[in-house]
Design a protein around this motif. Structure first.
Motif, PDB file in Angstrom:
ATOM      1  N   LEU A   8       0.832  -1.195   0.000  1.00  0.00           N
ATOM      2  CA  LEU A   8       0.000   0.000   0.000  1.00  0.00           C
ATOM      3  C   LEU A   8       0.862   1.238   0.000  1.00  0.00           C
ATOM      4  CD1 LEU A   8      -2.697  -1.128   2.568  1.00  0.00           C
ATOM      5  CD2 LEU A   8      -2.651  -1.434   0.093  1.00  0.00           C
ATOM      6  N   LEU A  27      -0.034   6.665   5.947  1.00  0.00           N
ATOM      7  CA  LEU A  27      -0.305   5.480   6.741  1.00  0.00           C
ATOM      8  C   LEU A  27       0.913   5.120   7.583  1.00  0.00           C
ATOM      9  CD1 LEU A  27      -2.036   3.306   4.002  1.00  0.00           C
ATOM     10  CD2 LEU A  27      -3.155   4.344   5.969  1.00  0.00           C
ATOM     11  N   GLU A  63     -12.854  -0.322   1.041  1.00  0.00           N
ATOM     12  CA  GLU A  63     -11.753   0.162   1.875  1.00  0.00           C
ATOM     13  C   GLU A  63     -10.410  -0.344   1.359  1.00  0.00           C
ATOM     14  OE1 GLU A  63     -15.515   0.456   3.863  1.00  0.00           O
ATOM     15  OE2 GLU A  63     -14.469  -1.294   3.064  1.00  0.00           O
ATOM     16  N   LEU A  67      -7.207   1.911   0.107  1.00  0.00           N
ATOM     17  CA  LEU A  67      -5.832   1.774   0.595  1.00  0.00           C
ATOM     18  C   LEU A  67      -4.859   1.564  -0.559  1.00  0.00           C
ATOM     19  CD1 LEU A  67      -6.304  -0.405   3.809  1.00  0.00           C
ATOM     20  CD2 LEU A  67      -5.813   2.035   3.666  1.00  0.00           C
ATOM     21  N   TRP A  70      -4.010   4.987  -1.865  1.00  0.00           N
ATOM     22  CA  TRP A  70      -3.814   6.008  -0.841  1.00  0.00           C
ATOM     23  C   TRP A  70      -2.766   7.040  -1.229  1.00  0.00           C
ATOM     24  CZ3 TRP A  70      -6.978   6.981   2.984  1.00  0.00           C
ATOM     25  CH2 TRP A  70      -6.581   7.842   4.015  1.00  0.00           C
ATOM     26  N   LEU A 102      -9.628   5.749   9.903  1.00  0.00           N
ATOM     27  CA  LEU A 102      -8.206   5.477  10.121  1.00  0.00           C
ATOM     28  C   LEU A 102      -7.623   6.401  11.182  1.00  0.00           C
ATOM     29  CD1 LEU A 102      -7.064   5.021   6.412  1.00  0.00           C
ATOM     30  CD2 LEU A 102      -7.470   3.222   8.093  1.00  0.00           C
TER      31      LEU A 102
END
Length: 709
Positions: A8, A27, A63, A67, A70, A102
């Motif tokens: 990701l 992230l 979702e 991701l 992202w 998140l």
């Protein structure tokens, strides 16, 4: 770093000028993603793992696609890209909501860290449940697993099922022995026995979880002791079981502890049935009862986060069952009461949605009872002032706070409520206020015993010998009728002696005038002795007359001692019979202090006799001003099936109640005579009061009494 099916994005470019949107958050690098089984609707699912906190979050297809993109660092572009490449049709708000998720769960690098929690607040939030890791058993479990592989074989499972059935059947045929052992266990030895059995049972329970986890390749991080309301209990960390793609493997791990205890219970029950009396049989009894009761009553419950909850979650393949069911129940409650038409948080079949709503309401009710029980335990576990404070904390945190949070939502959305619903809500509130504030409650219900209103016990006035029993058991007698004739040889001899001496002195007095020396003095002395002995004779006659026992009133002879025969000696304390007039009855009812203040002598009472269908009506004759120190009859004691608990610090034979109870005497007449003592429920009409006042008075009384102020 994120690993698994795909890698990701890590971050995004920062924003530019003053009017640009805030920087796109990155992230956390240590996060991992793993594919898992499909959702209930067949769509794919993944787990996002936070190895630092040992947490995981289940996400869906949308979702996962977010991701993957992202690093595009733009919600609108991410939504457009997903809509172009997949059959999904998200918008920028969907991406923003997932970004908020998140951030809320601290999965982003730019998330603002929470300030450190003060020690007092941490203790207040965590004193109910504290985990203390003791061992890291992963290597030991791997070495042990080959040696216990036979426990998972089909032949052992079949034998265990047969052992459970045979053991339960044999125990049922010896139920008297089982009940006697349970009653005998109410002692210090029994408490120690159950404590030891509980330790063994729970250690095997946790070992079952640990071995099953190792068997399916899940690492057991640690095992230790958890303090639940300051009560120690073993635990096993099986948090990594979420990595298993198949829900039936997770179900096997969740149910392994219960299965281990059921195996212990089955074989202990079977062996107990064949063992001779002794310490080994007692130990097997403690193991069997502890494993059966605690496993089925506590661990199998799905309403708390015990094994039963995880078993149901894995069986349904529906993670977060409590939270997701609660969301459905809150949505339904808002629709029923306020008319809100909120969209469902997730797509579910109508039948499964109804199941979740019913499960959530059952969970709330179960937890309400449980939290009140925990609050009571906490109250009794500490000294008075701290106990009252912690009781209020428990009720505030676990009962009042969730209710207030939901009411705040209702208040914030009050403009959405339709006028008709507001009128209905106002009427409902008014009805509730009327139920609580209007003094309509006047009834008082009290336990008691009923017996004949007129009872004459038949006792001997002193040690005597039976001459004749002139009335037999069950025979009606009239007032003044002779019941028992006794005789006292010693008294008869003393009476005869007094008669002879009185007669002799009387003759001496008559002949004293013929004496040569002091005739007048001799006559006076003889007359005095004659009078003394005659007085003693009359006293002996009166004592002998007491041996003829007669009925003081009409009635029926009851409870005649069958051992009494002619010539049998009886003691003054020996009850020979009872004369009972059952047409008049008397009830001794017990009420708490608050209800005693609402009663008045002369008020009407309705009596319901246990085992009878017809009611009796009587009148209150007397109300005690001080609490009873002994129950009127053992039928009222909880140890004998009655409703009143005894004081645990006093001996059972004293029948001393644990709380303050006041005696209320009720009398009446009925055509059907009362022949034996029976348990009753007495109903009175006292001074009316509202429920709110009753509850406030009770709470205030407890606070004043127990706080020590």
């Amino acid at each position: 770093m994120l690993s698994g099916a795909t890698a990701l994005g890590r971050g995004a470019p920062a924003g530019g000028g003053a009017t640009s949107p805030p920087p796109w958050p990155a992230l956390r690098e240590e996060l991992q993603i793993h594919p898992t089984g499909a959702n209930r609707d067949g769509s794919p699912a993944w787990h996002v793992c936070d190895p630092v906190r040992n947490l995981f979050f289940r996400i869906g297809w949308l979702e996962f696609e977010i991701l993957l993109r992202w690093d595009m660092a733009d919600a609108a572009r991410i939504a457009q890209e997903i809509a172009r490449d997949t059959t999904l049709a998200p918008d920028a708000d969907d991406v923003a909501r997932f970004q908020g998720f998140l951030e809320q769960h601290q999965l982003l690098r730019t998330v603002r860290r929470k300030p450190p929690m003060p020690a007092w607040r941490w203790l207040l939030n965590n004193y109910l449940f504290v985990r203390i890791p003791l061992v890291r058993p992963a290597r030991l479990l791997e070495k042990l697993l080959p040696w216990v592989g036979w426990l998972y074989s089909r032949w052992f499972v079949a034998l265990t099922v047969l052992a459970a059935g045979a053991g339960v059947l044999l125990a049922a045929r010896q139920w008297d022995t089982v009940a006697a052992n349970l009653r005998g266990a109410i002692s210090w030895e029994g408490v120690l026995g159950f404590a030891g059995a509980l330790i063994v049972s729970k250690l095997l329970h946790e070992m079952g979880h640990a071995l099953m986890s190792t068997r399916h390749g899940v690492r057991v991080g640690h095992m230790g002791v958890a303090l639940l309301v300051m009560w120690p209990m073993a635990y096993t960390d099986t948090g990594e079981s979420w990595k298993l793609a198949r829900s039936r493997h997770r179900l096997a791990i969740a149910s392994a502890g219960i299965c281990a205890e059921l195996v212990l219970a089955a074989w202990s029950t079977l062996l107990w049935a064949f063992m001779p009396d002794g310490d080994l049989r007692n130990a097997l009894f403690f193991l069997a009862t502890t494993a059966w009761v605690l496993t089925l009553a506590v661990n199998a419950s799905p309403f708390m986060r015990f094994d039963g909850y995880y078993m149901l979650t894995d069986a349904l393949d529906f993670p977060g069952l409590h939270e997701r069911a609660g969301q459905q129940a809150k949505r339904a409650l808002r629709r029923w009461l306020l008319g809100f038409n909120d969209p469902s948080p997730e797509t579910l079949t109508p039948g499964f949605r109804r199941f979740l709503i019913a499960f959530a309401f059952a969970t709330w009710l179960y937890r309400l009872v449980l939290f009140i029980g925990i609050a009571v335990i906490v109250y009794h576990a500490f000294f008075k002032a701290l106990g009252v404070f912690l009781f209020m904390v428990e009720m505030g945190v676990f009962v009042v706070r969730p209710v207030m949070a939901e009411l705040r939502v209702w208040h914030a959305r009050r403009d959405e409520i339709r006028p008709g619903r507001r009128i209905a809500a106002a009427l409902l509130l008014a009805l509730g206020a009327a139920v609580l504030l209007v003094p309509w409650h006047g009834g008082i219900s009290a336990p008691g015993v009923i017996r004949a209103g007129v009872e004459q016990p038949v006792f001997s006035p002193y040690a005597a010998r039976m001459a004749a029993m002139e009335a037999s058991d069950g025979v009606a007698v009239a007032a003044g009728q002779s019941l028992v004739t006794l005789e006292a040889p010693g008294q008869s001899e003393e009476r005869e002696k007094a008669r002879v001496m009185s007669s002799a002195y009387a003759r001496a007095a008559r002949g004293a005038m013929g004496l040569e020396e002091r005739p007048a003095a001799q006559q006076v002395l003889a007359e005095q002795q004659a009078s003394r002995w005659d007085t003693e004779r009359r006293a002996r006659d009166a004592e002998l007359l007491r041996l003829r026992l007669v009925a003081a009133h009409g009635g029926t002879m009851r409870d005649v001692d069958p051992l009494l025969q002619s010539g049998t000696w009886v003691a003054p304390s020996q009850l020979m019979a009872m004369v009972v007039d059952g047409r008049r009855w008397r009830v001794e009812a017990l009420v708490p202090e608050h209800d005693r203040q609402r009663l008045a002598a002369g008020s009407r009472a309705v009596i319901i006799v246990k085992g009878r269908t017809r009611k009796l009506e009587g009148q209150v004759r007397a109300i005690d001003n001080s609490p009873v120190r002994r129950l009127p009859h053992l039928l009222l004691a909880q140890d004998h099936g009655g409703p009143i608990a005894l004081n645990p610090t006093a001996q059972k034979k004293d029948l001393r109640p644990a709380e303050a109870w006041f005696r209320v005497t009720v009398e009446g007449e009925d055509d059907t005579p009362v022949d034996v003592v029976r348990e009753v429920r007495a109903h009175f009409e006292g001074t009316r009061e509202s429920l709110a006042r009753r509850w406030i008075n009770a709470a205030t009384s407890v606070l004043i009494e127990q706080s020590g102020f």
